[in-house]
Write a protein that holds these residues in place. Structure first.
Motif, mmCIF file in Angstrom:
data_model
loop_
_atom_site.group_PDB
_atom_site.id
_atom_site.type_symbol
_atom_site.label_atom_id
_atom_site.label_comp_id
_atom_site.label_asym_id
_atom_site.label_seq_id
_atom_site.Cartn_x
_atom_site.Cartn_y
_atom_site.Cartn_z
ATOM 1 N N ILE A 112 0.809 -1.209 0.000
ATOM 2 C CA ILE A 112 0.000 0.000 0.000
ATOM 3 C C ILE A 112 0.849 1.269 0.000
ATOM 4 O O ILE A 112 0.387 2.327 -0.423
ATOM 5 C CB ILE A 112 -0.979 -0.012 1.192
ATOM 6 C CG1 ILE A 112 -2.064 1.050 1.017
ATOM 7 C CG2 ILE A 112 -0.236 0.161 2.503
ATOM 8 C CD1 ILE A 112 -3.169 0.947 2.041
ATOM 9 N N LEU A 113 2.079 1.179 0.467
ATOM 10 C CA LEU A 113 2.942 2.348 0.525
ATOM 11 C C LEU A 113 3.468 2.773 -0.841
ATOM 12 O O LEU A 113 3.822 3.936 -1.028
ATOM 13 C CB LEU A 113 4.135 2.082 1.444
ATOM 14 C CG LEU A 113 3.843 1.901 2.935
ATOM 15 C CD1 LEU A 113 5.123 1.549 3.673
ATOM 16 C CD2 LEU A 113 3.227 3.165 3.523
ATOM 17 N N TYR A 114 3.542 1.855 -1.764
ATOM 18 C CA TYR A 114 4.196 2.116 -3.037
ATOM 19 C C TYR A 114 3.240 2.788 -4.009
ATOM 20 O O TYR A 114 2.157 2.258 -4.291
ATOM 21 C CB TYR A 114 4.763 0.825 -3.615
ATOM 22 C CG TYR A 114 5.955 0.336 -2.832
ATOM 23 C CD1 TYR A 114 7.248 0.613 -3.268
ATOM 24 C CD2 TYR A 114 5.787 -0.367 -1.649
ATOM 25 C CE1 TYR A 114 8.346 0.189 -2.541
ATOM 26 C CE2 TYR A 114 6.889 -0.784 -0.914
ATOM 27 C CZ TYR A 114 8.167 -0.507 -1.365
ATOM 28 O OH TYR A 114 9.260 -0.925 -0.643
ATOM 29 N N THR A 115 3.652 3.935 -4.527
ATOM 30 C CA THR A 115 2.762 4.787 -5.306
ATOM 31 C C THR A 115 2.964 4.690 -6.816
ATOM 32 O O THR A 115 2.063 5.030 -7.585
ATOM 33 C CB THR A 115 2.921 6.255 -4.886
ATOM 34 O OG1 THR A 115 4.294 6.645 -4.983
ATOM 35 C CG2 THR A 115 2.454 6.455 -3.451
ATOM 36 N N TYR A 116 4.131 4.269 -7.254
ATOM 37 C CA TYR A 116 4.413 4.126 -8.674
ATOM 38 C C TYR A 116 4.940 2.724 -8.929
ATOM 39 O O TYR A 116 5.826 2.249 -8.214
ATOM 40 C CB TYR A 116 5.430 5.162 -9.154
ATOM 41 C CG TYR A 116 4.956 6.580 -9.021
ATOM 42 C CD1 TYR A 116 4.101 7.137 -9.974
ATOM 43 C CD2 TYR A 116 5.348 7.367 -7.959
ATOM 44 C CE1 TYR A 116 3.655 8.439 -9.849
ATOM 45 C CE2 TYR A 116 4.907 8.671 -7.825
ATOM 46 C CZ TYR A 116 4.064 9.204 -8.774
ATOM 47 O OH TYR A 116 3.621 10.507 -8.653
ATOM 48 N N TRP A 117 4.406 2.105 -9.967
ATOM 49 C CA TRP A 117 4.729 0.717 -10.297
ATOM 50 C C TRP A 117 5.137 0.580 -11.743
ATOM 51 O O TRP A 117 4.597 1.256 -12.625
ATOM 52 C CB TRP A 117 3.520 -0.190 -10.043
ATOM 53 C CG TRP A 117 3.170 -0.331 -8.601
ATOM 54 C CD1 TRP A 117 2.488 0.566 -7.828
ATOM 55 C CD2 TRP A 117 3.470 -1.438 -7.754
ATOM 56 N NE1 TRP A 117 2.354 0.087 -6.549
ATOM 57 C CE2 TRP A 117 2.939 -1.143 -6.478
ATOM 58 C CE3 TRP A 117 4.124 -2.652 -7.947
ATOM 59 C CZ2 TRP A 117 3.060 -2.025 -5.408
ATOM 60 C CZ3 TRP A 117 4.246 -3.528 -6.888
ATOM 61 C CH2 TRP A 117 3.712 -3.211 -5.633
ATOM 62 N N GLY A 118 6.067 -0.315 -11.994
ATOM 63 C CA GLY A 118 6.414 -0.674 -13.354
ATOM 64 C C GLY A 118 5.441 -1.688 -13.922
ATOM 65 O O GLY A 118 4.509 -2.146 -13.250
ATOM 66 N N GLN A 119 5.662 -2.045 -15.170
ATOM 67 C CA GLN A 119 4.755 -2.951 -15.871
ATOM 68 C C GLN A 119 5.021 -4.417 -15.574
ATOM 69 O O GLN A 119 4.188 -5.275 -15.871
ATOM 70 C CB GLN A 119 4.841 -2.705 -17.379
ATOM 71 C CG GLN A 119 5.987 -3.409 -18.104
ATOM 72 C CD GLN A 119 7.362 -2.831 -17.818
ATOM 73 O OE1 GLN A 119 7.509 -1.783 -17.186
ATOM 74 N NE2 GLN A 119 8.396 -3.515 -18.294
ATOM 75 N N GLY A 120 6.166 -4.715 -15.023
ATOM 76 C CA GLY A 120 6.533 -6.079 -14.697
ATOM 77 C C GLY A 120 7.360 -6.744 -15.772
ATOM 78 O O GLY A 120 7.263 -6.418 -16.957
ATOM 79 N N THR A 121 8.173 -7.693 -15.357
ATOM 80 C CA THR A 121 8.955 -8.508 -16.275
ATOM 81 C C THR A 121 8.878 -9.961 -15.820
ATOM 82 O O THR A 121 8.985 -10.257 -14.632
ATOM 83 C CB THR A 121 10.417 -8.017 -16.365
ATOM 84 O OG1 THR A 121 11.118 -8.750 -17.372
ATOM 85 C CG2 THR A 121 11.144 -8.150 -15.036
ATOM 86 N N GLN A 122 8.660 -10.848 -16.762
ATOM 87 C CA GLN A 122 8.459 -12.261 -16.449
ATOM 88 C C GLN A 122 9.792 -12.951 -16.199
ATOM 89 O O GLN A 122 10.720 -12.857 -17.005
ATOM 90 C CB GLN A 122 7.728 -12.957 -17.600
ATOM 91 C CG GLN A 122 7.539 -14.459 -17.403
ATOM 92 C CD GLN A 122 6.530 -14.782 -16.334
ATOM 93 O OE1 GLN A 122 5.436 -14.219 -16.312
ATOM 94 N NE2 GLN A 122 6.894 -15.690 -15.423
ATOM 95 N N VAL A 123 9.861 -13.676 -15.100
ATOM 96 C CA VAL A 123 10.985 -14.545 -14.792
ATOM 97 C C VAL A 123 10.460 -15.968 -14.701
ATOM 98 O O VAL A 123 9.566 -16.250 -13.909
ATOM 99 C CB VAL A 123 11.679 -14.149 -13.478
ATOM 100 C CG1 VAL A 123 12.728 -15.183 -13.083
ATOM 101 C CG2 VAL A 123 12.306 -12.767 -13.611
ATOM 102 N N THR A 124 11.011 -16.844 -15.517
ATOM 103 C CA THR A 124 10.608 -18.243 -15.523
ATOM 104 C C THR A 124 11.834 -19.104 -15.273
ATOM 105 O O THR A 124 12.808 -19.032 -16.027
ATOM 106 C CB THR A 124 9.947 -18.628 -16.852
ATOM 107 O OG1 THR A 124 8.814 -17.790 -17.091
ATOM 108 C CG2 THR A 124 9.500 -20.081 -16.817
ATOM 109 N N VAL A 125 11.778 -19.909 -14.231
ATOM 110 C CA VAL A 125 12.883 -20.792 -13.862
ATOM 111 C C VAL A 125 12.414 -22.218 -14.092
ATOM 112 O O VAL A 125 11.566 -22.733 -13.359
ATOM 113 C CB VAL A 125 13.320 -20.590 -12.412
ATOM 114 C CG1 VAL A 125 14.549 -21.441 -12.109
ATOM 115 C CG2 VAL A 125 13.603 -19.117 -12.142
ATOM 116 N N SER A 126 12.958 -22.848 -15.107
ATOM 117 C CA SER A 126 12.498 -24.174 -15.501
ATOM 118 C C SER A 126 13.576 -24.863 -16.315
ATOM 119 O O SER A 126 14.342 -24.227 -17.032
ATOM 120 C CB SER A 126 11.213 -24.078 -16.323
ATOM 121 O OG SER A 126 10.805 -25.348 -16.790
ATOM 122 N N SER A 127 13.617 -26.178 -16.199
ATOM 123 C CA SER A 127 14.510 -26.976 -17.014
ATOM 124 C C SER A 127 13.856 -27.401 -18.317
ATOM 125 O O SER A 127 14.484 -27.977 -19.183
ATOM 126 C CB SER A 127 14.976 -28.213 -16.240
ATOM 127 O OG SER A 127 13.878 -29.023 -15.866
#
Length: 127
Positions: A112-127
């Protein structure tokens, strides 16, 4: 135009590493604490790490301690998250976010404290 743009995500095998970047534009990061959050499908968003205004104080989610490192470079208006020894459980969309904070305050990871957010980036960890 105020923006936070994440980059550096992708597909990596277990045990691998990624470095995420969060570039701010339209405003200066100097006055903000910065956090990294992540959200997996069907899961609640959780705080991964944060760094205070001076860069001298950081917090980490227990499950990433010793593996992830947050840092900031105010000259580049950028924050980083170095992720090592990645596990499948780290798979999520990772977001950076900021909130205005007193100079002497430690950072916290309450969403709730955070006022500005980025769009996100996907991280996938898989074999």
């Amino acid at each position: 135009q105020l923006q936070l743009v994440e980059s550096g995500g992708g597909l990596v095998q277990p045990g691998g590493s990624l470095r995420l970047s969060c570039q701010a534009s339209g405003f200066t990061l100097d006055y903000y604490a910065i956090g990294w959050f992540r959200q997996a499908p069907g899961k609640e968003r959780e705080g991964v790490s944060c760094i205070n205004r001076s860069g001298g104080s950081t917090n980490y989610l227990d499950s990433v301690k010793g593996r992830f490192t947050i840092s900031r470079d105010n000259a580049k208006n950028t924050v980083y998250l170095q992720m090592n020894s990645l596990k499948p459980e780290d798979t999520a969309v990772y977001y950076c976010a900021v909130y205005v904070s007193p100079v002497r305050a430690m950072c916290v990871m309450r969403t709730i404290l955070y006022t500005y957010w980025g769009q996100g980036t996907q991280v996938t960890v898989s074999s």
